[in-house]
Design a protein around this motif. Structure first.
Motif, PDB file in Angstrom:
ATOM      1  N   MET A 359      16.602   5.641 -38.362  1.00 47.41           N
ATOM      2  CA  MET A 359      15.508   5.605 -39.322  1.00 47.41           C
ATOM      3  C   MET A 359      15.757   6.489 -40.532  1.00 47.41           C
ATOM      4  SD  MET A 359      11.710   7.134 -38.654  1.00 47.41           S
ATOM      5  CE  MET A 359      12.380   8.803 -38.558  1.00 47.41           C
ATOM      6  N   LYS A 360      16.317   7.670 -40.315  1.00 42.30           N
ATOM      7  CA  LYS A 360      16.408   8.654 -41.389  1.00 42.30           C
ATOM      8  C   LYS A 360      17.220   8.144 -42.572  1.00 42.30           C
ATOM      9  CE  LYS A 360      15.819  12.683 -38.377  1.00 42.30           C
ATOM     10  NZ  LYS A 360      16.421  13.931 -37.874  1.00 42.30           N
ATOM     11  N   ALA A 361      18.214   7.322 -42.305  1.00 40.98           N
ATOM     12  CA  ALA A 361      19.063   6.834 -43.390  1.00 40.98           C
ATOM     13  C   ALA A 361      18.364   5.781 -44.235  1.00 40.98           C
ATOM     14  CB  ALA A 361      20.360   6.266 -42.822  1.00 40.98           C
ATOM     15  N   GLN A 362      17.481   4.996 -43.640  1.00 38.22           N
ATOM     16  CA  GLN A 362      16.843   3.892 -44.354  1.00 38.22           C
ATOM     17  C   GLN A 362      15.379   4.155 -44.686  1.00 38.22           C
ATOM     18  OE1 GLN A 362      18.884   1.845 -45.384  1.00 38.22           O
ATOM     19  NE2 GLN A 362      20.601   1.898 -43.950  1.00 38.22           N
ATOM     20  N   HIS A 363      14.806   5.220 -44.149  1.00 35.56           N
ATOM     21  CA  HIS A 363      13.402   5.572 -44.386  1.00 35.56           C
ATOM     22  C   HIS A 363      12.448   4.475 -43.905  1.00 35.56           C
ATOM     23  CE1 HIS A 363      14.562   9.192 -46.537  1.00 35.56           C
ATOM     24  NE2 HIS A 363      15.475   8.461 -47.166  1.00 35.56           N
ATOM     25  N   LEU A 416      -5.993  16.935 -53.557  1.00 38.77           N
ATOM     26  CA  LEU A 416      -4.544  16.902 -53.372  1.00 38.77           C
ATOM     27  C   LEU A 416      -3.835  16.952 -54.725  1.00 38.77           C
ATOM     28  CD1 LEU A 416      -2.271  16.564 -51.275  1.00 38.77           C
ATOM     29  CD2 LEU A 416      -2.467  14.096 -51.613  1.00 38.77           C
ATOM     30  N   SER A 417      -2.816  17.804 -54.806  1.00 34.44           N
ATOM     31  CA  SER A 417      -2.040  17.952 -56.037  1.00 34.44           C
ATOM     32  C   SER A 417      -0.565  18.066 -55.664  1.00 34.44           C
ATOM     33  CB  SER A 417      -2.504  19.191 -56.806  1.00 34.44           C
ATOM     34  OG  SER A 417      -1.776  19.337 -58.002  1.00 34.44           O
ATOM     35  N   LEU A 418       0.290  17.267 -56.286  1.00 34.20           N
ATOM     36  CA  LEU A 418       1.688  17.158 -55.878  1.00 34.20           C
ATOM     37  C   LEU A 418       2.628  17.659 -56.963  1.00 34.20           C
ATOM     38  CD1 LEU A 418       1.492  13.514 -54.433  1.00 34.20           C
ATOM     39  CD2 LEU A 418       1.139  15.665 -53.206  1.00 34.20           C
ATOM     40  N   SER A 419       3.720  18.242 -56.538  1.00 33.14           N
ATOM     41  CA  SER A 419       4.712  18.739 -57.493  1.00 33.14           C
ATOM     42  C   SER A 419       5.622  17.597 -57.937  1.00 33.14           C
ATOM     43  CB  SER A 419       5.562  19.831 -56.844  1.00 33.14           C
ATOM     44  OG  SER A 419       6.423  19.255 -55.881  1.00 33.14           O
ATOM     45  N   PRO A 420       6.281  17.744 -59.081  1.00 30.03           N
ATOM     46  CA  PRO A 420       7.207  16.709 -59.543  1.00 30.03           C
ATOM     47  C   PRO A 420       8.317  16.397 -58.542  1.00 30.03           C
ATOM     48  CG  PRO A 420       6.676  18.174 -61.343  1.00 30.03           C
ATOM     49  CD  PRO A 420       6.075  18.788 -60.114  1.00 30.03           C
ATOM     50  N   SER A 421       8.840  17.412 -57.872  1.00 33.13           N
ATOM     51  CA  SER A 421       9.920  17.168 -56.903  1.00 33.13           C
ATOM     52  C   SER A 421       9.406  16.368 -55.711  1.00 33.13           C
ATOM     53  CB  SER A 421      10.525  18.495 -56.435  1.00 33.13           C
ATOM     54  OG  SER A 421       9.536  19.313 -55.823  1.00 33.13           O
ATOM     55  N   PHE A 422       8.189  16.660 -55.264  1.00 30.82           N
ATOM     56  CA  PHE A 422       7.585  15.903 -54.165  1.00 30.82           C
ATOM     57  C   PHE A 422       7.425  14.430 -54.570  1.00 30.82           C
ATOM     58  CE2 PHE A 422       4.192  13.992 -51.826  1.00 30.82           C
ATOM     59  CZ  PHE A 422       4.225  14.540 -50.547  1.00 30.82           C
ATOM     60  N   VAL A 423       6.868  14.216 -55.744  1.00 33.19           N
ATOM     61  CA  VAL A 423       6.626  12.853 -56.225  1.00 33.19           C
ATOM     62  C   VAL A 423       7.936  12.082 -56.327  1.00 33.19           C
ATOM     63  CG1 VAL A 423       5.872  11.505 -58.223  1.00 33.19           C
ATOM     64  CG2 VAL A 423       4.477  13.416 -57.412  1.00 33.19           C
ATOM     65  N   MET A 424       8.959  12.739 -56.843  1.00 34.87           N
ATOM     66  CA  MET A 424      10.245  12.063 -57.004  1.00 34.87           C
ATOM     67  C   MET A 424      10.837  11.690 -55.654  1.00 34.87           C
ATOM     68  SD  MET A 424      11.831  11.062 -59.656  1.00 34.87           S
ATOM     69  CE  MET A 424      13.141   9.860 -59.597  1.00 34.87           C
ATOM     70  N   ASN A 425      10.764  12.592 -54.680  1.00 39.93           N
ATOM     71  CA  ASN A 425      11.283  12.299 -53.346  1.00 39.93           C
ATOM     72  C   ASN A 425      10.526  11.137 -52.698  1.00 39.93           C
ATOM     73  OD1 ASN A 425      13.163  14.338 -53.505  1.00 39.93           O
ATOM     74  ND2 ASN A 425      11.932  15.829 -52.380  1.00 39.93           N
ATOM     75  N   ALA A 426       9.200  11.153 -52.821  1.00 38.67           N
ATOM     76  CA  ALA A 426       8.378  10.108 -52.206  1.00 38.67           C
ATOM     77  C   ALA A 426       8.652   8.739 -52.829  1.00 38.67           C
ATOM     78  CB  ALA A 426       6.900  10.471 -52.335  1.00 38.67           C
ATOM     79  N   MET A 427       8.915   8.715 -54.126  1.00 36.71           N
ATOM     80  CA  MET A 427       9.239   7.449 -54.787  1.00 36.71           C
ATOM     81  C   MET A 427      10.617   6.955 -54.382  1.00 36.71           C
ATOM     82  SD  MET A 427       7.859   7.971 -58.679  1.00 36.71           S
ATOM     83  CE  MET A 427       6.122   8.238 -59.048  1.00 36.71           C
ATOM     84  N   GLU A 428      11.578   7.853 -54.379  1.00 34.40           N
ATOM     85  CA  GLU A 428      12.954   7.462 -54.078  1.00 34.40           C
ATOM     86  C   GLU A 428      13.074   6.938 -52.649  1.00 34.40           C
ATOM     87  OE1 GLU A 428      17.484   9.373 -54.180  1.00 34.40           O
ATOM     88  OE2 GLU A 428      15.743  10.579 -54.724  1.00 34.40           O
ATOM     89  N   ASP A 429      12.465   7.622 -51.684  1.00 31.94           N
ATOM     90  CA  ASP A 429      12.563   7.198 -50.284  1.00 31.94           C
ATOM     91  C   ASP A 429      11.883   5.847 -50.064  1.00 31.94           C
ATOM     92  OD1 ASP A 429      13.846   9.560 -49.852  1.00 31.94           O
ATOM     93  OD2 ASP A 429      12.236  10.510 -48.707  1.00 31.94           O
ATOM     94  N   ALA A 430      10.729   5.657 -50.678  1.00 34.76           N
ATOM     95  CA  ALA A 430      10.005   4.394 -50.514  1.00 34.76           C
ATOM     96  C   ALA A 430      10.783   3.238 -51.145  1.00 34.76           C
ATOM     97  CB  ALA A 430       8.618   4.498 -51.140  1.00 34.76           C
ATOM     98  N   ALA A 431      11.380   3.485 -52.302  1.00 36.90           N
ATOM     99  CA  ALA A 431      12.192   2.455 -52.947  1.00 36.90           C
ATOM    100  C   ALA A 431      13.384   2.091 -52.069  1.00 36.90           C
ATOM    101  CB  ALA A 431      12.662   2.942 -54.318  1.00 36.90           C
ATOM    102  N   HIS A 432      13.970   3.102 -51.431  1.00 38.22           N
ATOM    103  CA  HIS A 432      15.102   2.859 -50.543  1.00 38.22           C
ATOM    104  C   HIS A 432      14.669   1.990 -49.360  1.00 38.22           C
ATOM    105  CE1 HIS A 432      19.166   4.318 -49.053  1.00 38.22           C
ATOM    106  NE2 HIS A 432      18.676   3.667 -48.005  1.00 38.22           N
TER     107      HIS A 432
END
Length: 549
Positions: A359-363, A416-432
């Motif tokens: 799972m970890k590789a494909q999210h 809820l308030s999110l940091s730019p790094s959090f947002v970027m990680n969440a977008m990248e993993d979901a796109a993957h």
């Protein structure tokens, strides 16, 4: 002498009246007491009525649960006029009394699970404020009552598990935004007037009917005039478990359509068979039995298609045990608002066959094995389940699913308030994850939402789960991908709306300092980051489907 006699008679009558005075007094007193007693009894009855009346209602103008089934028969018109919610679910009603006309401020009405009910009263037209109506599991009502077509206040109508074979456009409330018709017996939806009245609908649930024609198109998709295009506000559509042979381009081209399932139809069944037949034998996921599972007694929760419990999977080779694997078992329901259990199992099998590195590789939350077993309460019933990787306990739902109030919009934690790094990680993993499903497995998720994502709040790492609405794309690969691009655009926008771009303390008690950027670190680059991704989000949600990335 006569004078004396007359005087004597007068005196005698006076003495007689004096002797009768006490009797008259007693009579007067008795009558007075009787009148007072009547007044007391009357007042007592009124007092008792008042006490009983107040017991019908709670402080929120909702009938008391213990007396809800009788409230229309016993409450006063004034009490009924104060109600805003009325739950008559499972009250064994044969009819709804005409006192419903006094419920002039009613907002929510549920008359589900009353199988002897045969229609809805015309007096419901007096319920001018009624917004939400549930009439599920009422098989005695064979058609939509025409009176509903005159009730412009109704925006949410639930008619699940009924006996409807068709939908009379004139009986459909004109301002619906959420319509549930799951698990009926509807054969065709091809009336132009019907599709015009569906013009405001945002969420349309049609799974588990017998629909052969949707929008009036024949098997090859030919039709001179499009009526599907009237549904310009449609965002979520469920067509699983029907008899459709074809999905016309006009449906894929609806400007706001985002979440759709078409699994369990003849066309997608063909796609499914082809996909499963192409899985190499060495990559097929194993079949597990209940004897191999050791319960932990832990229960994770449930969704639209099933419930999830934690087990240890005892792996064996012959009679030898060679290890235990912590797993999550998802027991799949028979009929859901999405699709069929066999279609969900097939998607899990396809996903599991591709997750060679986990799972970890494909999210994506993968499948380790498929379960089939006999129901402990009914041995003739075969139940299905999926053994999945057990997620770490620190992972949490990224968002909460929409209710009937939000219709299609996820709910996020307050503050809820999110940091730019959090947002970027969440977008990248979901796109993957989406790229993996579409390009490696050949399936569309069908329900890509933040509430179907598990998140590590420390890092923004996310994993996509729940394939209840997923389907094999087959010849609709490009069209299905365009829908999920829009879903991803909405996901981006929601994350960016929570982006931390202001001075002050972080509002989420879940987020740790490791992903928080101090306000002193925020600068022009954060604004550029936000604007750039918002522009991409808007492009993903372009109403012209062909313009989406």
């Amino acid at each position: 002498m006569a004078q004396i006699r007359s005087s004597s008679v007068s005196a005698f009558r006076r003495r007689k009246r004096r002797r009768q005075s006490p009797c008259w007094t007693i009579r007067i007193i008795g009558v007075s007491l009787f009148v007072l007693l009547l007044l007391f009894i009357s007042n007592e009855n009124l007092t008792r009525h008042d006490e009983n009346s107040t017991s019908y209602m709670t402080d929120n103008n909702i009938p008391d649960e213990s007396r809800r089934c009788e409230v229309l028969f016993t409450a006063s018109p004034e009490e009924l006029s104060r109600m805003n919610t009325l739950n008559l679910n499972g009250c064994n009603l044969t009819q709804i009394p005409d006192t419903i006309r006094f419920c002039t401020n009613l907002l929510h009405l549920d008359v589900s699970n009353n199988p002897k009910l045969t229609t809805l009263p015309k007096d419901m037209i007096k319920c001018k404020q009624l917004d939400t109506l549930f009439v599920s599991s009422c098989p005695g009502i064979k058609t939509l009552p025409v009176i509903l077509g005159e009730m412009g206040s109704i925006t949410r109508l639930g008619w699940r598990s009924g006996s409807l074979t068709s939908i009379d456009a004139k009986a459909l409330p004109p301002n619906l935004i959420h319509l549930i018709l799951t698990d009926n017996d509807i054969r065709r939806l091809d009336d132009p007037l019907l599709f015009k009245k569906l013009g405001k609908v945002r969420k349309l649930m049609l799974s588990h009917n017998r629909i052969e024609s949707f929008g009036g198109y024949s098997v090859d998709g030919s039709n001179d005039e499009s009526i599907i295009s009237n549904m310009k506000n449609l965002e979520l559509l469920r067509l699983g478990g029907n008899r459709l042979q074809f999905i016309h381009d006009d449906l894929w081209s609806l400007p706001k359509l985002t979440w759709m399932t078409i699994s369990g139809n003849p066309m997608t069944n063909k796609f499914k068979s082809e996909a499963l037949s192409n899985i190499p034998l060495k990559n097929k996921v194993p079949i597990a039995t209940m004897k191999e599972l050791q319960t932990t007694g832990e229960y994770l929760g449930k969704g639209a298609s099933g419930k999830v419990e934690l087990y240890n999977w005892i792996r064996r080779s012959g009679d030898n045990e060679f290890g235990q694997v912590p797993v999550a078992l998802k027991i799949i329901h028979g009929v859901t608002s999405d699709g069929n259990p066999e279609d969900e199992l097939a998607v899990y099998m396809a996903v599991g066959s591709k997750l060679e590195v986990g799972m970890k590789a494909q999210h994506v939350v993968g499948c380790l094995a498929i379960m089939e077993y006999h129901d402990i309460n009914d041995s003739s019933q075969i139940r299905s389940g999926v053994l999945m990787e057990r997620l770490p306990s620190y992972l949490d739902d990224l968002a909460m699913p929409p209710t009937i109030v939000e219709v299609t919009a996820d709910r996020w934690k307050d503050g809820l308030s999110l940091s730019p790094s959090f947002v970027m990680n969440a977008m990248e993993d979901a796109a993957h994850a989406l790229h993996f499903l579409h390009n490696e497995v050949g399936v569309a998720h069908g329900d890509f939402y933040a509430h179907n994502i598990k998140v590590d709040w420390d890092t923004g790492t996310v994993n996509l789960l729940d394939f209840g609405a997923s389907y094999f794309k087959g010849t609709y690969s490009v069209q299905a991908e365009k829908l999920e691009v829009r879903a991803f655009g909405i996901y981006m926008r929601e994350l960016l709306d929570l982006l931390e771009m202001r001075v002050g303390e972080h509002k989420s008690d879940k987020l740790k300092a490791g992903i928080r950027r101090e306000s002193s670190q925020e600068g022009p680059q954060d604004v550029i980051f936000h604007r750039t991704l918002m522009a991409l989000s808007r492009q993903c949600m372009d109403k012209d489907v062909g313009n989406r990335p």
